[in-house]
Design an enzyme around this catalytic site. Sequence first.
Site, PDB file in Angstrom:
ATOM      1  N   ARG A  32      16.357 190.678 134.764  1.00 17.02           N
ATOM      2  CA  ARG A  32      14.979 189.257 134.666  1.00 17.02           C
ATOM      3  C   ARG A  32      14.696 188.726 136.081  1.00 17.02           C
ATOM      4  O   ARG A  32      15.375 188.414 136.799  1.00 17.02           O
ATOM      5  CB  ARG A  32      15.922 188.174 134.198  1.00 17.02           C
ATOM      6  CG  ARG A  32      16.632 187.719 132.467  1.00 17.02           C
ATOM      7  CD  ARG A  32      15.683 187.002 131.581  1.00 17.02           C
ATOM      8  NE  ARG A  32      14.692 186.519 132.079  1.00 17.02           N
ATOM      9  CZ  ARG A  32      15.157 185.036 131.819  1.00 17.02           C
ATOM     10  NH1 ARG A  32      16.014 185.512 130.806  1.00 17.02           N
ATOM     11  NH2 ARG A  32      14.382 184.354 131.726  1.00 17.02           N
ATOM     12  N   HIS A 111      10.438 184.050 120.882  1.00 13.31           N
ATOM     13  CA  HIS A 111      11.588 183.016 121.573  1.00 13.31           C
ATOM     14  C   HIS A 111      11.299 181.528 121.030  1.00 13.31           C
ATOM     15  O   HIS A 111       9.788 181.050 121.415  1.00 13.31           O
ATOM     16  CB  HIS A 111      11.609 182.754 122.617  1.00 13.31           C
ATOM     17  CG  HIS A 111      12.656 184.255 122.766  1.00 13.31           C
ATOM     18  ND1 HIS A 111      11.585 185.118 123.730  1.00 13.31           N
ATOM     19  CD2 HIS A 111      13.860 184.436 123.176  1.00 13.31           C
ATOM     20  CE1 HIS A 111      12.427 186.356 124.686  1.00 13.31           C
ATOM     21  NE2 HIS A 111      13.703 185.787 124.054  1.00 13.31           N
ATOM     22  N   LYS A 136      12.437 191.952 119.022  1.00 17.99           N
ATOM     23  CA  LYS A 136      12.710 190.627 119.071  1.00 17.99           C
ATOM     24  C   LYS A 136      13.047 189.257 118.909  1.00 17.99           C
ATOM     25  O   LYS A 136      11.280 189.079 119.139  1.00 17.99           O
ATOM     26  CB  LYS A 136      13.274 191.236 120.337  1.00 17.99           C
ATOM     27  CG  LYS A 136      14.356 189.747 121.311  1.00 17.99           C
ATOM     28  CD  LYS A 136      14.707 189.347 122.841  1.00 17.99           C
ATOM     29  CE  LYS A 136      15.345 188.607 123.364  1.00 17.99           C
ATOM     30  NZ  LYS A 136      15.573 188.732 124.993  1.00 17.99           N
ATOM     31  N   GLN A 199      24.439 181.496 124.448  1.00 19.84           N
ATOM     32  CA  GLN A 199      24.483 182.489 125.384  1.00 19.84           C
ATOM     33  C   GLN A 199      26.200 182.680 125.129  1.00 19.84           C
ATOM     34  O   GLN A 199      26.606 182.201 126.148  1.00 19.84           O
ATOM     35  CB  GLN A 199      23.616 183.328 126.360  1.00 19.84           C
ATOM     36  CG  GLN A 199      23.729 184.488 126.387  1.00 19.84           C
ATOM     37  CD  GLN A 199      22.648 184.928 127.414  1.00 19.84           C
ATOM     38  OE1 GLN A 199      22.428 184.570 128.760  1.00 19.84           O
ATOM     39  NE2 GLN A 199      21.992 185.867 127.585  1.00 19.84           N
ATOM     40  N   SER A 231      37.320 175.598 121.271  1.00 20.30           N
ATOM     41  CA  SER A 231      38.418 175.431 119.819  1.00 20.30           C
ATOM     42  C   SER A 231      39.315 177.096 120.789  1.00 20.30           C
ATOM     43  O   SER A 231      38.320 177.785 121.047  1.00 20.30           O
ATOM     44  CB  SER A 231      38.179 176.248 119.064  1.00 20.30           C
ATOM     45  OG  SER A 231      39.297 176.966 118.392  1.00 20.30           O
ATOM     46  N   THR A 278      39.708 172.211 111.358  1.00 18.03           N
ATOM     47  CA  THR A 278      39.216 170.770 112.091  1.00 18.03           C
ATOM     48  C   THR A 278      39.256 170.090 112.027  1.00 18.03           C
ATOM     49  O   THR A 278      38.018 170.087 110.552  1.00 18.03           O
ATOM     50  CB  THR A 278      39.954 171.812 113.658  1.00 18.03           C
ATOM     51  OG1 THR A 278      40.122 170.968 114.316  1.00 18.03           O
ATOM     52  CG2 THR A 278      38.709 171.740 114.004  1.00 18.03           C
ATOM     53  N   LYS A 282      38.806 168.098 107.258  1.00 20.59           N
ATOM     54  CA  LYS A 282      40.352 168.417 106.570  1.00 20.59           C
ATOM     55  C   LYS A 282      40.269 167.431 105.198  1.00 20.59           C
ATOM     56  O   LYS A 282      41.268 168.423 104.142  1.00 20.59           O
ATOM     57  CB  LYS A 282      41.757 167.608 107.774  1.00 20.59           C
ATOM     58  CG  LYS A 282      41.897 169.043 108.572  1.00 20.59           C
ATOM     59  CD  LYS A 282      43.294 168.355 109.003  1.00 20.59           C
ATOM     60  CE  LYS A 282      43.126 169.523 110.668  1.00 20.59           C
ATOM     61  NZ  LYS A 282      44.703 169.415 110.964  1.00 20.59           N
ATOM     62  N   ASN A 303      43.830 172.414 106.662  1.00 17.17           N
ATOM     63  CA  ASN A 303      43.644 173.081 108.045  1.00 17.17           C
ATOM     64  C   ASN A 303      43.261 174.454 107.564  1.00 17.17           C
ATOM     65  O   ASN A 303      42.450 175.260 108.372  1.00 17.17           O
ATOM     66  CB  ASN A 303      44.530 172.864 108.811  1.00 17.17           C
ATOM     67  CG  ASN A 303      45.958 173.675 109.045  1.00 17.17           C
ATOM     68  OD1 ASN A 303      46.074 174.315 107.646  1.00 17.17           O
ATOM     69  ND2 ASN A 303      46.488 173.759 109.819  1.00 17.17           N
ATOM     70  N   ASP A 319      50.041 172.553 109.177  1.00 16.76           N
ATOM     71  CA  ASP A 319      50.008 171.924 110.339  1.00 16.76           C
ATOM     72  C   ASP A 319      51.992 171.418 109.833  1.00 16.76           C
ATOM     73  O   ASP A 319      52.759 171.727 110.572  1.00 16.76           O
ATOM     74  CB  ASP A 319      49.671 170.740 110.969  1.00 16.76           C
ATOM     75  CG  ASP A 319      48.405 171.072 111.170  1.00 16.76           C
ATOM     76  OD1 ASP A 319      47.664 171.968 112.074  1.00 16.76           O
ATOM     77  OD2 ASP A 319      46.881 170.703 111.107  1.00 16.76           O
ATOM     78  N   ASN A 371      51.731 152.417 115.481  1.00 22.38           N
ATOM     79  CA  ASN A 371      50.774 152.957 115.510  1.00 22.38           C
ATOM     80  C   ASN A 371      50.405 151.711 116.578  1.00 22.38           C
ATOM     81  O   ASN A 371      50.521 149.614 115.882  1.00 22.38           O
ATOM     82  CB  ASN A 371      49.958 153.413 114.741  1.00 22.38           C
ATOM     83  CG  ASN A 371      48.898 153.541 114.970  1.00 22.38           C
ATOM     84  OD1 ASN A 371      48.649 155.105 115.581  1.00 22.38           O
ATOM     85  ND2 ASN A 371      47.563 153.018 114.180  1.00 22.38           N
ATOM     86  N   GLY A 456      53.507 171.032 122.441  1.00 17.32           N
ATOM     87  CA  GLY A 456      53.117 171.184 121.267  1.00 17.32           C
ATOM     88  C   GLY A 456      51.981 173.004 121.175  1.00 17.32           C
ATOM     89  O   GLY A 456      51.861 173.038 120.210  1.00 17.32           O
ATOM     90  N   GLN A 463      50.915 177.285 113.292  1.00 15.25           N
ATOM     91  CA  GLN A 463      50.423 176.982 112.370  1.00 15.25           C
ATOM     92  C   GLN A 463      49.054 177.915 112.132  1.00 15.25           C
ATOM     93  O   GLN A 463      49.049 178.797 111.364  1.00 15.25           O
ATOM     94  CB  GLN A 463      49.321 175.686 112.751  1.00 15.25           C
ATOM     95  CG  GLN A 463      49.377 174.994 113.352  1.00 15.25           C
ATOM     96  CD  GLN A 463      47.182 175.864 114.228  1.00 15.25           C
ATOM     97  OE1 GLN A 463      46.502 176.543 112.479  1.00 15.25           O
ATOM     98  NE2 GLN A 463      46.925 175.904 115.084  1.00 15.25           N
TER      99      GLN A 463
END
Length: 525
Positions: A32, A111, A136, A199, A231, A278, A282, A303, A319, A371, A456, A463
């Site tokens: 480039r 593009h 392209k 990208q 993730s 996720t 769910k 899940n 899970d 809670n 965890g 899972q």
Amino acid sequence: MICVSLGRTRHKMMIAEHRALAERGAELVELRVDWIPRNLRLDRLIKDRPTEVILTCRRPQDGGRFDGSEDKRLQILREGIVAGVEYVDLEVDIAKKVPRYGKTKRIVSFHDFEKTPENLEEIHKQLCECDADIVKIVTMADSPADNVRMMKLVESAKVPTVGFCMGEQGLISRVLCGKYGAPFTYATFNKERVMAPGQLSFDEMKKLYRYDSIDKETKVYAVLGDPIAHSWSPLLHNLAFIKKGLNSVYVPLRVSAEDFDELVKEYEFFGIEGYSVTIPHKHAALEFATEVEEAAEEIGAANTLIRQSKGEWFARNTDYDAALESIHLGLEMKGENSLNGQRVLILGAGGVARAIGLGAVRQGAVVTITNRSKARAAKLADDLSCQSVTWENRGSVGVDVVVNCTPVGMFPNMNESPYHEHWLREGVVVFDTIYNPENTLLLKNAKTRLCHTVSGIEMFVRQAAAQFTAFTGTDAPLDQMRTSLRRSISPVRVKTEQGHAAPSEQSAKTSTKSPQKPVDDHEQS
């Protein structure tokens, strides 16, 4: 083949990175040159080049940086052609102004950084009419349908076509375009420095997604979520595919709640064999499935979606078993093998708390839900036929097992704990469903108080392993998946399987990167 785009402001850095890419196995590099602000010496960049190159000098309106005159830009492109570069990239409006010469192949490009136009096929036809060796066409994905339209275009093209969509939603087309006939895709040298939205780095494309190995027979799996960018599931599953020698690939797909059904239906085109699911999908996965396992039905969330032989979808909740297995690890540490009669305090009332609470009740535990929202705790306790206690009184409950299902203590708020240290007593099992960091403040305090702790990581990996087995019918490499996740969330890592650091302008030192907030199931309590 993967084409790696290089954009640096200094000749010597572009040359150094080009050589580094060749050493890492790159075969094609896009230079480039619009990134070099002044005194461009094209001969320096292409002399003794270690790979084939595409010469590109992009204008700002096409996503580039060249700020000189159009005559000067055309002169640079013609100079490259005369010098014999392997490819030259020509936008559709200038392609006919630059005649074919020598052995240089012509990439005629279009593009659109805002959308995927409705007249995609018409634009493609115009590109093909410009004496193109390769077409392209790259557009912004606004919906799942854009990726499907693009891949259908690539698949049916008579002129070899590099086509994919940009943005986070376009990732699947970047990874799979070769499956449908694209001669190559594009990547960047380093994941911290991208040339276009969405990208991926060369190492991600080559080592994680194994782009060069993807063919028509490659099976496709994915994780659905919003957000989804951080993730860890693609890392775990793709490395497991490599370990097991499977011709499969697993990609992250960002999809909004309102687009869930559309995506799964549109992506029938890709023949996706299974989805990890996720937040926030769910419940939608449960509703979408044709068949649902009993535990997922009772929890009210799935899940995992698995394609059946007739194209129907089966929903599971991995899970559930993963959490119970993790708690049993803690019980085994103190010589016990059953939850029956154990007093279990669950912090939180979201989806994970519901799954763990259901499993514990089924195994005979005496479960208490707490809670910050008293009403949510009472509702979950009523659903599970157990008891609840206010958040303020959570320390007054006698416990044998404490399970944290809240986000308290998650990166970056690692100096917080949902349960005071002085409430912990020796021998209690403490399971924190947070996996980043692995050693939360809650677990640190629990170890100090001689409790039996489980992180965890165990639940997350287990899972994922259960999903892997459900997808492939093959035992998952559990130890490798655990190790991969630990390496990736480590706060001090020079390299990971997901990326490779770039040289700085002053040196070729490898950079470090702090861990990022993961995608997970934790809900605010």
